[in-house]
Design a protein around this motif. Structure first.
Motif, PDB file in Angstrom:
ATOM      1  N   ARG A  16       0.820  -1.212   0.000  1.00 51.24           N
ATOM      2  CA  ARG A  16       0.000   0.000   0.000  1.00 51.24           C
ATOM      3  C   ARG A  16       0.851   1.259   0.000  1.00 51.24           C
ATOM      4  O   ARG A  16       0.403   2.323  -0.414  1.00 51.24           O
ATOM      5  CB  ARG A  16      -0.969  -0.017   1.182  1.00 51.24           C
ATOM      6  N   THR A  17       2.117   1.144   0.426  1.00 53.50           N
ATOM      7  CA  THR A  17       3.005   2.311   0.494  1.00 53.50           C
ATOM      8  C   THR A  17       3.767   2.550  -0.808  1.00 53.50           C
ATOM      9  O   THR A  17       4.546   3.502  -0.897  1.00 53.50           O
ATOM     10  CB  THR A  17       4.015   2.136   1.637  1.00 53.50           C
ATOM     11  N   THR A  19       4.395   3.796  -4.644  1.00 55.19           N
ATOM     12  CA  THR A  19       3.901   4.976  -5.339  1.00 55.19           C
ATOM     13  C   THR A  19       2.998   4.553  -6.491  1.00 55.19           C
ATOM     14  O   THR A  19       3.071   3.418  -6.981  1.00 55.19           O
ATOM     15  CB  THR A  19       5.055   5.828  -5.896  1.00 55.19           C
ATOM     16  N   ASP A  39      -0.755  -5.200   3.051  1.00 57.12           N
ATOM     17  CA  ASP A  39      -0.142  -4.431   4.128  1.00 57.12           C
ATOM     18  C   ASP A  39       1.121  -5.143   4.600  1.00 57.12           C
ATOM     19  O   ASP A  39       1.550  -6.136   4.003  1.00 57.12           O
ATOM     20  CB  ASP A  39      -1.135  -4.181   5.262  1.00 57.12           C
ATOM     21  N   GLU A  40       1.703  -4.691   5.682  1.00 55.17           N
ATOM     22  CA  GLU A  40       2.981  -5.230   6.161  1.00 55.17           C
ATOM     23  C   GLU A  40       2.986  -6.745   6.386  1.00 55.17           C
ATOM     24  O   GLU A  40       3.889  -7.422   5.938  1.00 55.17           O
ATOM     25  CB  GLU A  40       3.424  -4.504   7.440  1.00 55.17           C
ATOM     26  N   LEU A  79       0.503   7.815  -3.568  1.00 49.42           N
ATOM     27  CA  LEU A  79       0.652   6.451  -3.063  1.00 49.42           C
ATOM     28  C   LEU A  79      -0.527   5.579  -3.480  1.00 49.42           C
ATOM     29  O   LEU A  79      -1.651   6.063  -3.650  1.00 49.42           O
ATOM     30  CB  LEU A  79       0.773   6.456  -1.543  1.00 49.42           C
ATOM     31  N   GLU A  81      -2.171   3.540  -1.687  1.00 49.91           N
ATOM     32  CA  GLU A  81      -3.247   3.549  -0.694  1.00 49.91           C
ATOM     33  C   GLU A  81      -4.187   4.740  -0.868  1.00 49.91           C
ATOM     34  O   GLU A  81      -5.315   4.716  -0.380  1.00 49.91           O
ATOM     35  CB  GLU A  81      -2.688   3.504   0.729  1.00 49.91           C
ATOM     36  N   ASP A  82      -3.764   5.766  -1.603  1.00 53.38           N
ATOM     37  CA  ASP A  82      -4.623   6.927  -1.852  1.00 53.38           C
ATOM     38  C   ASP A  82      -5.648   6.667  -2.949  1.00 53.38           C
ATOM     39  O   ASP A  82      -6.655   7.359  -3.030  1.00 53.38           O
ATOM     40  CB  ASP A  82      -3.776   8.146  -2.254  1.00 53.38           C
TER      41      ASP A  82
END
Length: 198
Positions: A16-17, A19, A39-40, A79, A81-82
């Motif tokens: 998600r992080t 670009t 996610d992580e 990003l 996630e946006d």
């Protein structure tokens, strides 16, 4: 046929992080239309499609307009996630492909992630389903015959014909052998319908 037989696996994912530009490159390099976003711990956090990644990335070209066009005040999303879709339809590996196709038609979704527990194990897109339907009748017939020979009851013999994915089984067999042959034929990729004549 089950989703696990139609899905693309291993699946290409993106954090998600990442670009937006990185996601665009990944889609382009792999020739795909959507990416599950993780996610992580590697759990599904969303999905990002070509359409999501196109939001706000192009500035207007002044040559296309008679009068100057104001540039947007807000910067383009940076990003994944946006821009990702957070509420994601998912399926399991043992979901029936017919149910998945129905879901895709009802929701107009092009790609659906496949989860085993919380792990993303595959993805199924419209292209995957089209590829299955594009299988030639001769190959479908061979696969039906092979499935019946390997898993069907001994002593039953079937003539198999296939036209546009519709399988017709002809043979002499009891009710149990007929049911088994029908089930086996339905598991073959590309089969759209099965009829049995004794």
């Amino acid at each position: 046929m089950l989703v696990r037989e139609a899905m693309t696996s291993p699946v290409v994912t993106i954090p998600r992080t990442a670009t937006v530009r990185q996601a665009v490159r990944v889609l382009h390099e792999h020739g795909i239309t959507a990416l599950p976003v993780v996610d992580e711990p590697g759990r599904l956090a969303g999905i990002v499609s070509e359409m999501d990644l196109l939001k706000g990335v192009f500035d207007n070209d002044p040559r296309a307009f008679l009068r100057p066009v104001a540039t947007p005040a807000a910067p383009s999303p940076r990003l994944v996630e946006d821009v990702m879709t957070r509420d994601v339809e998912t399926v399991r590996p043992n979901t029936d492909v017919a149910a998945l196709a129905e879901l895709m038609m009802e929701t107009r979704i092009k790609s659906v992630p496949v989860l085993a527990g919380s792990a993303v194990v595959g993805i199924v897109g419209r292209r995957d389903l089209i590829a299955i339907l594009a299988r030639c009748d001769a190959r479908i017939r061979d696969d039906v015959l092979a499935a019946i020979a390997e898993y069907g009851p001994d002593g039953s013999t079937w003539d198999v014909s296939v036209r546009d994915g519709a399988v017709e089984l002809q043979g002499r067999a009891d009710d149990s052998a007929q049911r088994i042959a029908g089930v086996l034929a339905r598991t073959v990729p590309g089969v759209t319908h099965v009829s049995i004549h004794t």
